[in-house]
Design a protein around this motif. Structure first.
Motif, mmCIF file in Angstrom:
data_model
loop_
_atom_site.group_PDB
_atom_site.id
_atom_site.type_symbol
_atom_site.label_atom_id
_atom_site.label_comp_id
_atom_site.label_asym_id
_atom_site.label_seq_id
_atom_site.Cartn_x
_atom_site.Cartn_y
_atom_site.Cartn_z
ATOM 1 N N THR A 58 -6.445 3.706 -6.050
ATOM 2 C CA THR A 58 -6.956 4.115 -4.944
ATOM 3 C C THR A 58 -7.582 5.650 -4.722
ATOM 4 O OG1 THR A 58 -7.460 1.413 -4.219
ATOM 5 C CG2 THR A 58 -8.062 3.474 -2.593
ATOM 6 N N GLU A 82 -0.293 -1.077 -4.690
ATOM 7 C CA GLU A 82 -1.590 -0.401 -4.962
ATOM 8 C C GLU A 82 -0.667 1.593 -4.382
ATOM 9 O OE1 GLU A 82 -4.419 -0.184 -0.813
ATOM 10 O OE2 GLU A 82 -5.580 0.748 -1.960
ATOM 11 N N HIS A 117 1.111 -1.142 -0.288
ATOM 12 C CA HIS A 117 0.036 0.011 0.083
ATOM 13 C C HIS A 117 0.884 1.594 0.100
ATOM 14 C CE1 HIS A 117 -3.566 2.105 1.676
ATOM 15 N NE2 HIS A 117 -3.234 3.358 1.995
ATOM 16 N N LEU A 139 -3.655 -1.246 -8.045
ATOM 17 C CA LEU A 139 -4.878 -0.965 -7.792
ATOM 18 C C LEU A 139 -4.777 0.290 -7.820
ATOM 19 C CD1 LEU A 139 -7.473 -0.985 -6.741
ATOM 20 C CD2 LEU A 139 -6.534 -2.240 -4.538
#
Ligand code: DX5
Ligand code: ZN
Length: 218
Positions: free
Chosen positions: A90, A66, A34, A88
């Motif tokens: 986000t 991400e 992340h 990903l």
């Protein structure tokens, strides 16, 4: 039905040694990484952008990335982040409330998965009309901007509501999540677990990652 996935946040890692830090997390069982991107405008802090992500991605081949876009103009970084190899994307819906659907479509078109993030003050109902266009909903459990803050248990009703309405949705929690708070997140129905300080500063990362995963899975 939804799978537990643990995604350490590298915000409080040694950013000058990010490739090694990331590889170590992967070796210790992290499911994804992340990456907290902050623009000093949407949040009162600055981190890094797509060029750093691209360099990191060139060293770590796994589909593992991400980016949590804490930026005022998420539209602007879709292409650069896709090009950097992000899996990903986000983004927070708050700065693009009128064009969430549009941004979702552009992210998809770029080949990345779509994550929709909510600040603590944003009602969960707002995101529900876009869930069909998204792969992940991120419920923030701290005010975005800094690692190492205290977990906000009063965000769990958002997670519970989403889980009730969307049994198969990937629901992510981020902020103050670690061994002391994972039980609460798991009970509410979160399955994608971001953990910064608790993983990065642990003497044994593998143990913490396993504990987080086991708590969500059981
Ligand atoms: C906060 C970031 C989080 C944070 C997580 O703005 O989005 O990802 O760094 O770190 P901890 O787990 O320390 O709260
Ligand atoms: Zn984050």
């Amino acid at each position: 039905p939804v799978q537990a996935k643990i995604g350490p946040s590298i915000l409080n890692a040694d950013l000058a040694d990010l490739a090694n830090e990331s590889q170590k997390l992967l070796d210790n069982g992290a499911d994804y990484l992340h990456l907290d991107v902050m623009d000093g405008h949407f949040v009162p802090n600055l981190t890094f952008g797509h060029s750093l992500v691209k360099c990191l991605r060139n060293k770590i081949k796994k589909d593992f990335f991400e980016t949590h876009m804490m930026v005022s103009r998420p539209q602007q970084w879709i292409e650069p982040m896709a090009d950097a190899g992000v899996n990903l994307y986000t983004f927070h819906i708050e700065p693009v409330m009128e064009e969430v659907a549009n941004v979702c479509r552009k992210v998809r078109e770029s080949g990345m998965k779509v994550g929709l993030a909510l600040k603590p003050g944003t009602e969960v109902q707002v995101v529900e009309r876009y869930v069909d266009m998204a792969d992940v909903v991120l419920v923030m459990t701290v005010e975005p901007g800094f690692g190492g803050q205290s977990f906000m248990a009063n965000m769990m009703p958002k997670v519970e509501r989403l889980r009730t309405h969307y049994p198969n949705l990937d629901i992510e929690v981020d902020g103050g999540v670690g061994p002391n708070t994972i039980e609460t997140c798991a009970k509410a129905g979160a399955n994608m677990i971001v953990s910064g300080t608790a993983v990065i500063q642990a003497p044994n990362q593998r143990n913490v990652i396993n504990l987080l995963r086991d708590t969500v899975q059981k």
